[in-house]
Design a protein around this motif. Structure first.
Motif, mmCIF file in Angstrom:
data_model
loop_
_atom_site.group_PDB
_atom_site.id
_atom_site.type_symbol
_atom_site.label_atom_id
_atom_site.label_comp_id
_atom_site.label_asym_id
_atom_site.label_seq_id
_atom_site.Cartn_x
_atom_site.Cartn_y
_atom_site.Cartn_z
ATOM 1 N N UNK A 3 15.209 -18.805 11.446
ATOM 2 C CA UNK A 3 16.576 -18.312 11.487
ATOM 3 C C UNK A 3 17.019 -17.856 10.118
ATOM 4 N N UNK A 4 18.118 -17.117 10.082
ATOM 5 C CA UNK A 4 18.569 -16.544 8.820
ATOM 6 C C UNK A 4 19.312 -17.537 7.957
ATOM 7 N N UNK A 30 17.469 -21.770 7.727
ATOM 8 C CA UNK A 30 17.736 -22.761 8.759
ATOM 9 C C UNK A 30 16.676 -23.854 8.720
ATOM 10 N N UNK A 31 17.106 -25.113 8.669
ATOM 11 C CA UNK A 31 16.199 -26.250 8.641
ATOM 12 C C UNK A 31 15.793 -26.710 7.259
ATOM 13 N N UNK A 32 16.252 -26.037 6.212
ATOM 14 C CA UNK A 32 15.842 -26.368 4.846
ATOM 15 C C UNK A 32 16.830 -27.312 4.180
ATOM 16 N N UNK A 33 16.384 -27.929 3.085
ATOM 17 C CA UNK A 33 17.260 -28.641 2.155
ATOM 18 C C UNK A 33 17.202 -27.884 0.835
ATOM 19 N N UNK A 34 18.341 -27.374 0.408
ATOM 20 C CA UNK A 34 18.439 -26.628 -0.850
ATOM 21 C C UNK A 34 19.448 -27.344 -1.732
ATOM 22 N N UNK A 35 19.113 -27.513 -3.004
ATOM 23 C CA UNK A 35 20.024 -28.190 -3.912
ATOM 24 C C UNK A 35 20.507 -27.256 -5.011
ATOM 25 N N UNK A 70 23.803 -17.093 9.593
ATOM 26 C CA UNK A 70 23.091 -16.542 10.743
ATOM 27 C C UNK A 70 23.507 -15.105 11.033
ATOM 28 N N UNK A 71 23.689 -14.344 9.960
ATOM 29 C CA UNK A 71 24.024 -12.938 10.085
ATOM 30 C C UNK A 71 25.494 -12.644 10.306
ATOM 31 N N UNK A 194 17.008 -31.681 12.282
ATOM 32 C CA UNK A 194 17.253 -30.259 12.487
ATOM 33 C C UNK A 194 18.450 -29.656 11.780
ATOM 34 N N UNK A 195 19.177 -30.474 10.998
ATOM 35 C CA UNK A 195 20.371 -29.969 10.313
ATOM 36 C C UNK A 195 20.000 -29.478 8.922
ATOM 37 N N UNK A 196 20.401 -28.256 8.587
ATOM 38 C CA UNK A 196 20.177 -27.710 7.247
ATOM 39 C C UNK A 196 21.123 -28.394 6.257
#
Length: 268
Positions: A3-4, A30-35, A70-71, A194-196
């Motif tokens: 996903x975007x 989507x689905x990532x962990x970014x800090x 998501x666009x 499943x939560x980003x």
């Protein structure tokens, strides 16, 4: 991951004449962990406010760039519509409703959610599975909880809206190390479900362990970005954010102390 997800492009934010963010761009797939790392005043909280559309409550405004999820452009949406779009924020300092019960704090988190009664019940079960203490203390006033328990409540309240993305602002702030690690493990579990996650955190060591990608903000600008493990190995990040002194520099300093010992007192 798929996903975007969240896309921030050339975002600039001002508080009156003060420029807080300057052309910041980042992605949270989507689905990532970014800090996002950075010191006080770097613009980390401002970034989260811009995403969840609460800048105006703090006297700020977007002056350029876009935020999409998501666009779909989030620009112009009200904060409750951002929640309905699947994004919830956990603010710095927890900000629980101290005079309300734990149960009522959690009910407040479901306001603006798109689901019905069954969805709210499912969200509450999920929160109680993650944080059993919140079930045990459902009728206790939130202001009587410990700092760690209040952080659990703040996370649980955000999860009541069943978000697909969580924005976390300094979740370890003011917590004892063991409680901070417990919160970190819960964040990892939430992501596994499943939560980003977009994580703003001054505890760089903790954040880099959780994240797959990291950005460094300095005075409102992105100065470094890349895979979290690469930034964790970077000499600059290790020196400035992880408290690791360059080994060669440390050795030079030790040799200097040995050859030129400091005087303990003046002798007349």
């Amino acid at each position: 991951m798929g996903g975007s997800g969240l896309a921030v492009r050339d975002l600039s934010v001002g508080y009156g004449p003060v420029r807080a963010l300057r052309q910041v761009s980042l992605d949270v797939p989507q689905g990532a962990v970014v800090t996002v790392l950075g010191g006080n005043g770097a613009g980390k909280s401002t970034l989260l406010r811009a995403v969840c559309r609460t800048l105006s409550f703090h006297g700020g405004a977007v002056t350029g760039g876009t935020v999409s999820y998501d666009g779909r452009r989030l620009d112009g949406l009200s904060p409750d519509r951002v929640v309905a779009a699947g994004i919830s924020q956990i603010p710095e300092g927890r900000r629980v409703f101290a005079r309300m019960t734990v149960a009522d704090n959690l009910r407040a988190g479901a306001l603006g959610a798109t689901g019905g009664r069954a969805d709210r019940a499912a969200a509450l079960r999920r929160v109680h599975e993650l944080f059993p203490v919140l079930a045990d203390r459902a009728q206790q006033h939130a202001g009587l909880l410990s700092g760690g328990e209040q952080q659990m409540l703040a996370v649980g309240r955000a999860l009541m809206a069943a978000p697909r993305m969580l924005l976390l602002d300094e979740p370890s702030l003011g917590l004892a190390p063991l409680m901070a690690e417990r919160i970190a493990e819960t964040v990892r579990e939430i992501n596994t479900q499943g939560t980003s996650i977009l994580l703003v955190e001054q505890n760089a060591a903790l954040a880099l362990r959780l994240a797959t990608r990291a950005y460094v903000l300095e005075v409102g600008e992105v100065t470094l970005s890349g895979p979290a493990d690469e930034l964790a190995a970077s000499d600059e990040v290790r020196r400035r954010y992880l408290g690791v002194v360059d080994e060669d520099a440390a050795a030079d300093a030790e040799r200097a102390r040995a050859s030129h010992p400091a005087l303990t007192r003046w002798k007349g």
